[in-house]
Write an enzyme that holds these catalytic residues in place. Structure first.
Site, mmCIF file in Angstrom:
data_model
loop_
_atom_site.group_PDB
_atom_site.id
_atom_site.type_symbol
_atom_site.label_atom_id
_atom_site.label_comp_id
_atom_site.label_asym_id
_atom_site.label_seq_id
_atom_site.Cartn_x
_atom_site.Cartn_y
_atom_site.Cartn_z
ATOM 1 N N GLU A 142 9.166 7.669 -17.187
ATOM 2 C CA GLU A 142 7.723 8.019 -17.377
ATOM 3 C C GLU A 142 7.267 7.771 -18.745
ATOM 4 O OE1 GLU A 142 7.199 12.501 -15.702
ATOM 5 O OE2 GLU A 142 9.217 12.375 -16.296
ATOM 6 N N LYS B 268 15.672 21.560 -12.822
ATOM 7 C CA LYS B 268 15.087 20.109 -12.980
ATOM 8 C C LYS B 268 15.922 19.192 -13.382
ATOM 9 C CE LYS B 268 11.313 19.103 -12.118
ATOM 10 N NZ LYS B 268 10.298 19.070 -12.852
ATOM 11 N N HIS C 266 0.812 -1.226 -0.060
ATOM 12 C CA HIS C 266 0.075 -0.026 0.105
ATOM 13 C C HIS C 266 0.835 1.346 0.055
ATOM 14 C CE1 HIS C 266 -3.432 -2.374 1.562
ATOM 15 N NE2 HIS C 266 -2.599 -3.145 1.871
ATOM 16 N N SER D 287 14.359 20.892 -17.910
ATOM 17 C CA SER D 287 13.193 21.648 -18.344
ATOM 18 C C SER D 287 13.430 22.910 -18.853
ATOM 19 C CB SER D 287 12.511 22.037 -17.083
ATOM 20 O OG SER D 287 11.993 23.210 -17.027
#
Lengths: 466, 466, 466, 466
Positions: free
Chosen positions: C296, C289, C162, C283
């Protein structure tokens, strides 16, 4: 006994042999379409009144029918109604019972009507009501989000892209992003409703009805916005189901994103929220566990609604006109999706409402990770540095901080000026303070406090207007 | 009352507040996982025996547990067991009842076990059994197809491509195509079974078990082929469910194709088959109708299984290790798909077995539509004409016949020779006779009578060997 | 010009009118099936040799064809081949060019063959090769995971359920969970291969071939394991594509889980890993970043393969026998999925290999969160406390620690004894030490160092055996 | 060389290492997002003008930028633009080239903008335009259907349910059913457009923009209906893509139904239509074949769009806020679906327009199969027989005809009266004449000639109003 069963079929006349019991149970829908009973009876009452008005039924017969049907509602709701699987479906079960109760008048009810248009009527009445309920539950979740947003208008947290800290934002701004998503869901459901709210009765089995009926009367009595315009289409159209499922699928996708964030935020690593005990569950083996099950299940149930959408799209693919029995498979995915969506919204709203936010951890997280780097670049831009160069300069500043393990604001002005750009001045530190970064984003849609407050106000106004 | 409910949770110790009833009903699975009761108890009995063997339980305690659990089976099967929604799931419901019955020994049953590995065990036992049943039902449908094939070994019909008549084939050959598809389904299920038949107990909640247990003992007693090799994987792996659903999806796709053909063949336009009355249904409005509902529903239910597959794939997408509550959503799509597949196979087998074929219409259809054109081209090829030219020549022959509205064999030899090719000779007419076209295709997989007979024999042998 | 185009069609003979250019481009597949050229030519060379062997072609003709085809391979690979959209597909483009080059012999190549069986042959040859490549890339990712596991055999981290910290595990154990998943993927691909590796040539358009051909010769020459057993099935079977897509879908689901964890672990909040600069991106706006884009994208591309599976399942749903043009839609989803899977595996393997783990943060995380609570309960179990009571007692211990904001091991023995259970003794602290918790889980599949080492050994052995 | 590549990244400043080429190609989108160039440049020109208006750019710089960008449009359209894969995406490729051309002014273009909001802008501009095109193509297909309906206002054919002949309908009525479906598609696209037509610029990377920009100016100049209301939502919202895909999926489902009917009607068995040679294709092997490939491919391409919808739904499932690289996977499924839908509509419209109907076969089919049975029941209803009894009586009439192999109207009045019901009178034969059956269905949506004419008129009016 076979004979008895055969006789009970509304279409037994043409057949020499009784239906195989296996076929009966395979094709029966009564185990799931019984939930349409209220809509079926509502439609039948109006249909009978229309037949009477058009002279196809005596007024007294229509009254008998109406009385009988209302009694049946009572029987069903008191659990006294025997749902016989050999009744095929809820329409036949009710009609059969009606004939038992009122005799010949009952046998006239199906005049000028087919199950093909009848079932579509029931389904449209059902879905019209359920979309209304879902819209209200969406609004309930929006209110829970807005409530939390209003209670935390000063709480700054990291905004993320790629799950990397990116720029500071208000928690309220973050929560309002979901309010916007859900607002689109409500709008989509409102749009879908226009195509749900169409009266199909009078389409007959497929070609219309050869008796002098009055479709407008029925539509008015059942408060439909419009009449179906082509009978072949009307009996075989399940677009309204599919469009609703697509709207539900997107709604669930939104809930899955919110659920994911609750799971993340409830982790020890983020530590942004505490779930109320009443909304968490434990482990059968590990005594210390406190798990975000509601959010996890919501995330997973998304798949269920996606699956229902795929099921229906598959079912209608390549079907010739008009009605095909394939269309009976529309109901279970729809019913299950409606229940899933309602349950998920009902569970998520109080969960969201009950979240306790760990303000200090959130604010602290917003201060680590160079979230003010963009503003530092903007600072240089305002001094005339082209953005691309400013970006490059600040990128090097960040690298320096990474290697020194410090925040940007912990570099000295001197170091900034000599190592990176002579344009830096003392005011840069105020400019890149986290609160300043937030409050500077004032244009519509930005995270500035005042802007978010306005957004909250606008959202509340929309909710009030329904 | 709240206190009571709280106390009943197996994980109540850590929590100060009772679970919200909404959460209880949202997260409960007992309404659907109760069907696993037999597997759950089967697993628990073996688990208790293993604990006793390893000294973690007294022999007498294990016996008490076994006796208690067997009594519970009885209670459930006699409908006496109270399934309390606040029990969360079937595992807790049974354990709770066991403790009521046998006291402290029951409270020891969960030693060295978590619901995380327990539920996987139950699901694997369930699916192992159901795959066996599905395989047998597939074989049943294969037998029905083979039976019809054997009864119609001489019946020639048109073979279609693009739903256009293409070449003559035996009905038996056509039916055997489905036997082949279904054979692949059986093979896929057999392959899936290897990955289903893995014993997960001993994985604990996620990391294995810290007590001296004997996993091999459990595996042997429950007749598993292998042990799961990584505990984190074992409690979060639902591949075996998804792989089975994918196999079911393809199986349903096959049934949808067969169903489509039954619908087509039962139409007035094809008129190839007559459905037995017992396997057709009528219309509530149109007295003359006789509809192939079983086939239509089967075609549509395909979507349902596709949807279940999508639901599960979606649910596991992007889940981090190890167990997440999302995985609870595996059961309903699986149960529904198993029931759907079994019902569809059970209905289709006798439907196929009961089909009556209109031999004359089928044979006649094979004679119209120039189905022998390919063989006419082959005739020229055997006389040395390159296939591309032969194809072109026969294409022109066909155009001629279309405009004269005649069959190829109704053209005179003279016309063939003078207008199209001097290589045509008298023997061309025998060469392109429909029966000759069929019997010429003798290579493995072809439609020649002898070849199809061999294929039937091979299929029967495979079925006998399981 | 129209005339010329018409003439170029291999089936022009029957048609009075030229194909509409719109139709030509709508139905053409050459823009994507050109990638099959190697397989098409490989199959044609063998087909021609078989024709010669069977006396349907002169040996010299077969040689001419083989030479011509080999030249065409060269033309294509040197980029000199003109792919004309009016060629419909790669088969016709190559045959057309062959006829240009070698004349009449070329026009004989299509003897005893249809595009319907030809395209299946090409696709099976293609997929057989690609499955091999995918299997090797899966093994590459497994090796990267095993490599990291071996380098971190002592690194303890929190195991999660979880997304809550649950029990301590070895990072190596966690990584090996993925090795297991991927092993199932390899096994599924191996199983799928059996059904891919089937020789369809000789099925003709649908009913087999009427000329005396030798299918076994072709199968042997192309190294196929078996012959297709039914011609109608063979030309319309795309199960092998769908089964492969289903296997790819599960593989991508696994990658999506791994990707999710990389994204989580790379977050500031987890801080478990550092991505190598070479495998991260920045970025355009935010100078600080560093984003885990590879993970992803992999996570998202999962959807793409799921979608391809749905596309194909939908396409075959309800298709009557035998070949329908619908089946042409198999190629793009398959090609795209193969490329997606290969790219994802190729990117993930070096990413995994290049991860740097923050050992201190991971170990520290394993010490916070009461991960030893289960073992504390087991401690009591070994002293005779029924597990359910032990769980309840430790649950209360944890609540106490939560309110005191301390670890379990920071409670005094006295407090444990007086407040919770007299059975606690001094040795409890050694028993619940994190390392002890890990090392106690020695049964197969557990996280004990020795057990994980064995698992690594077994995995390496499997990889060596292919 | 590595250095050069690194330098070219817009975010190189923070990174010590160059991007791995594998990562570069895995993450690059330029190979597919280049099709957005026009929208990207359109947005950039307006963005620059806004920056100038707000004092963030000199007027002369904005002019330089606009000129440079227009030149780049020319370069791209003349094929002179070098799309370098290391440019990542179309935005960077264009910006890079702009900086080459106009220097420092170009480096200022990205002021107050992120790729996160820029790419959403481009995609919205693209989709807004494409939805317009799709709507026009839908209208084109509607016009083709209406044209055929108008040309065949007197042609009666069988209406089907369950692919069984059911009741007679006008071909025009049947065709108009598709016009209705497509009208809903247009309506759905219109509704979707409201949620597409939202201006996202000014959302920055995620939190809004910290510089004094003017979002309304941009929205007006690009003719957007509204501004996005929350920056976090705006950069991570792909609802507008998914909603459009869902609308496309339903549209394709409609086309799949129409395609299925064309395939059926073109079969020898139905024989209702003749495909124009220009819209049919032949076989490489069978000289006689004329195949409805356009319809088949359209039917299959439905799966492709379903798959794209599933791909995107999967991709967004469980994504936390805000932008994640996963969202890059939105483009290919969208582009492919747009192209698929446009191609299918473009091919189906002339195909429908070119269909020749075999009037005699269709009319004759409407006379076989007891299509007037419902009206015979209605006849009895009008004489007072309850519908259920009337249905039963006519069911028996039909059975009688089946066994006598005659039509209902071929039974004598005497037989009807004596065997079935004394209420039958001479006028029953006129009542059940096929034309009478059709013309009796006059209520809205029915198949009566006058009613269908009105429906055609209404449809034409709607089309004229856009």
């Amino acid at each position: 006994m076979k004979a008895r069963r055969k006789a009970s079929k509304p279409w037994g006349g043409r057949f020499a042999q009784a239906t195989n019991p296996l076929v009966e149970s395979y094709t029966a829908s009564i185990q799931f379409d019984r939930r349409l009973y209220r809509y079926d009876i509502q439609g039948s009452v109006v249909h009978a009144r229309m037949l009477a008005k058009c002279g196809l039924l005596a007024k007294a017969e229509a009254d008998k029918i109406a009385t009988g049907l209302h009694e049946i509602v009572g029987e069903i709701e008191r659990g006294e109604f025997r749902f016989d699987p050999s009744s095929e479906d809820i329409h036949m079960a009710i009609e059969g019972r009606l004939i038992e109760k009122v005799g010949e008048a009952g046998a006239k009810l199906h005049t000028g009507r087919s199950r093909n248009d009848q079932v579509v009527l029931d389904l449209r009445l059902y879905l019209r009501e359920e979309i209304g309920l879902v819209r209200r539950l969406v609004a309930g979740l929006q209110r829970a989000l807005i409530g939390q947003a209003e209670s935390h208008l000063d709480l700054i947290m990291p905004g993320y892209t790629h799950l990397q800290r990116a720029q500071p934002v208000l928690l309220a701004h973050h929560l309002m992003a979901y309010v916007e998503m859900l607002e689109r869901d409500r709008a989509r459901l409102t749009d879908a409703l226009v195509r749900v709210d169409v009266m199909p009765l009078g389409s007959g089995a497929l070609s219309g009805v050869g008796l002098p009926i009055d479709r407008r009367f029925v539509a008015r009595a059942l408060q439909f916005r419009s009449l179906s315009a082509n009978s072949l289409d009307a009996v075989s159209d399940r677009d309204f189901v599919i469009e609703s499922l697509a709207a539900f699928a997107l709604l669930m996708a939104h809930l899955s994103r919110l659920a994911e964030e609750i799971v993340l935020w409830a982790s020890s690593e983020f530590g942004f929220i505490e779930l109320p005990d009443a909304f968490a569950t434990g482990s059968s083996m590990m005594p210390q566990k406190k798990n975000p099950d509601v959010a996890e299940l919501t995330r997973a149930k998304t798949g269920r609604v996606f699956g229902a959408l795929v099921a229906l799209l598959t079912a209608v693919k390549g079907l010739p006109l008009s009605y095909n029995r394939d269309l009976q498979e529309d109901k279970e995915p729809l019913f299950d999706s409606v229940e899933t969506v309602k349950a998920a919204l009902s569970a998520m709203a109080p969960l969201v409402g009950g979240l306790a936010f760990h303000r200090d951890r959130m604010r602290k997280a917003a201060q680590d990770g160079f979230l003010n780097a963009t503003d530092m670049a903007d600072y240089l831009v305002l001094k005339g540095v082209p953005f691309r160069q400013a970006h490059e300069i600040v990128g090097r500043v960040v690298r320096r901080c990474v290697s020194k393990r410090c925040r940007i604001e912990e570099l000295s002005l001197k170091e900034l000026q000599t190592r990176f750009s002579g344009l830096f001045d003392q005011d840069v530190f105020a400019y890149i303070a986290v609160d300043a970064c937030v409050d500077r984003r004032r244009a519509t849609g930005g995270t500035a406090r005042a802007t978010v407050k306005r957004a909250i106000g606008a959202a509340k106004t929309r909710l009030r207007s329904g």
